[in-house]
Write an enzyme that holds these catalytic residues in place. Structure first.
Site, PDB file in Angstrom:
ATOM      1  N   GLY A  10       0.842  -1.196   0.000  1.00  0.00           N
ATOM      2  CA  GLY A  10       0.000   0.000   0.000  1.00  0.00           C
ATOM      3  C   GLY A  10       0.872   1.240   0.000  1.00  0.00           C
ATOM      4  O   GLY A  10       2.014   1.222  -0.451  1.00  0.00           O
ATOM      5  N   CYS A  11       0.339   2.307   0.534  1.00  0.00           N
ATOM      6  CA  CYS A  11       1.044   3.593   0.569  1.00  0.00           C
ATOM      7  C   CYS A  11       2.417   3.442   1.194  1.00  0.00           C
ATOM      8  O   CYS A  11       2.546   2.982   2.324  1.00  0.00           O
ATOM      9  CB  CYS A  11       0.205   4.592   1.363  1.00  0.00           C
ATOM     10  SG  CYS A  11       1.024   6.168   1.606  1.00  0.00           S
ATOM     11  N   PHE A  12       3.437   3.843   0.477  1.00  0.00           N
ATOM     12  CA  PHE A  12       4.791   3.669   1.008  1.00  0.00           C
ATOM     13  C   PHE A  12       5.054   4.534   2.233  1.00  0.00           C
ATOM     14  O   PHE A  12       5.913   4.215   3.040  1.00  0.00           O
ATOM     15  CB  PHE A  12       5.885   3.841  -0.040  1.00  0.00           C
ATOM     16  CG  PHE A  12       5.817   5.059  -0.934  1.00  0.00           C
ATOM     17  CD1 PHE A  12       5.341   6.282  -0.513  1.00  0.00           C
ATOM     18  CD2 PHE A  12       6.267   4.964  -2.236  1.00  0.00           C
ATOM     19  CE1 PHE A  12       5.320   7.391  -1.344  1.00  0.00           C
ATOM     20  CE2 PHE A  12       6.252   6.056  -3.087  1.00  0.00           C
ATOM     21  CZ  PHE A  12       5.771   7.272  -2.634  1.00  0.00           C
ATOM     22  N   CYS A  14       3.328   4.675   4.810  1.00  0.00           N
ATOM     23  CA  CYS A  14       2.988   3.871   5.990  1.00  0.00           C
ATOM     24  C   CYS A  14       3.883   2.650   6.159  1.00  0.00           C
ATOM     25  O   CYS A  14       3.844   1.996   7.198  1.00  0.00           O
ATOM     26  CB  CYS A  14       1.522   3.426   5.909  1.00  0.00           C
ATOM     27  SG  CYS A  14       0.367   4.803   5.929  1.00  0.00           S
ATOM     28  N   ASP A  89      -6.150   3.015   0.275  1.00  0.00           N
ATOM     29  CA  ASP A  89      -5.431   3.157  -0.999  1.00  0.00           C
ATOM     30  C   ASP A  89      -5.818   2.012  -1.925  1.00  0.00           C
ATOM     31  O   ASP A  89      -5.485   0.855  -1.668  1.00  0.00           O
ATOM     32  CB  ASP A  89      -3.922   3.170  -0.759  1.00  0.00           C
ATOM     33  CG  ASP A  89      -3.510   4.330   0.129  1.00  0.00           C
ATOM     34  OD1 ASP A  89      -3.897   5.468  -0.188  1.00  0.00           O
ATOM     35  OD2 ASP A  89      -2.824   4.101   1.139  1.00  0.00           O
TER      36      ASP A  89
END
Length: 171
Positions: A10-12, A14, A89
């Site tokens: 997912g979102c890098f 995080c 995301d």
């Protein structure tokens, strides 16, 4: 001797902090991998047309932290039952992937995925992909260490992931 690991979850933004805080980690870099466009930009990757995922490249000391330990930490940052993104995301560029750099990493990742499936922790199948690593392109500088630079924005982005982790991993 330093080694590399590449994970997409997912979102890098995080995905950096959990690895960054581990002993034996030299660096955690946000970036893009797995696609067909050279030197992609964030704007290109978010269109979902480059084939890239947002990922993190981890440089680590295997004498301090093993690749197996990193894979176990990776699972605890993701929803391994969601192939179409992670948390808020959505899209192919946010899909969960363990990118292996050699046969040993591939074997460790596959065994770990199988053990997670057999554990019964999740009612649904574990769908995280395990794929050969491709060129890793570091993201733009404003994406690096985002959780340190923008703590309130990071907390908002991380809220759904944190709730999932608490419910599914902190048992």
């Amino acid at each position: 001797m330093k080694q590399r690991a590449i994970f997409a979850g997912g979102c890098f933004w995080c995905m950096v902090q959990p690895f960054d805080e581990q002993p034996g980690i030299y660096s955690v870099v946000s970036g893009y991998t797995g696609g067909h466009v050279e030197n992609p930009t964030y704007e290109q990757v978010t269109t979902g047309t480059t084939g890239h995922t947002e990922a993190v490249e981890i440089i680590f000391d295997p004498e301090v932290v093993s690749y197996k330990d990193l894979v176990e930490l990776y699972w605890r940052q993701t929803d391994p039952t969601d192939a179409f993104g992670q948390f808020q995301d959505r899209g192919d560029n946010y899909r969960p992937v363990i990118y292996y750099l050699n046969e040993e990493q591939k074997e460790i990742a596959e065994q770990s995925r199988q053990a997670l499936q057999e554990s019964g922790r999740f009612d649904q199948p574990i769908v995280t992909q395990i794929e050969p690593a491709q060129t890793f392109y570091p993201a733009e500088m404003y994406h690096q260490d985002f959780y340190k630079k923008n703590p309130s924005n990071f907390a908002r982005n991380h809220a759904k992931r944190a709730a999932f982790i608490k419910e599914n991993w902190d048992k």
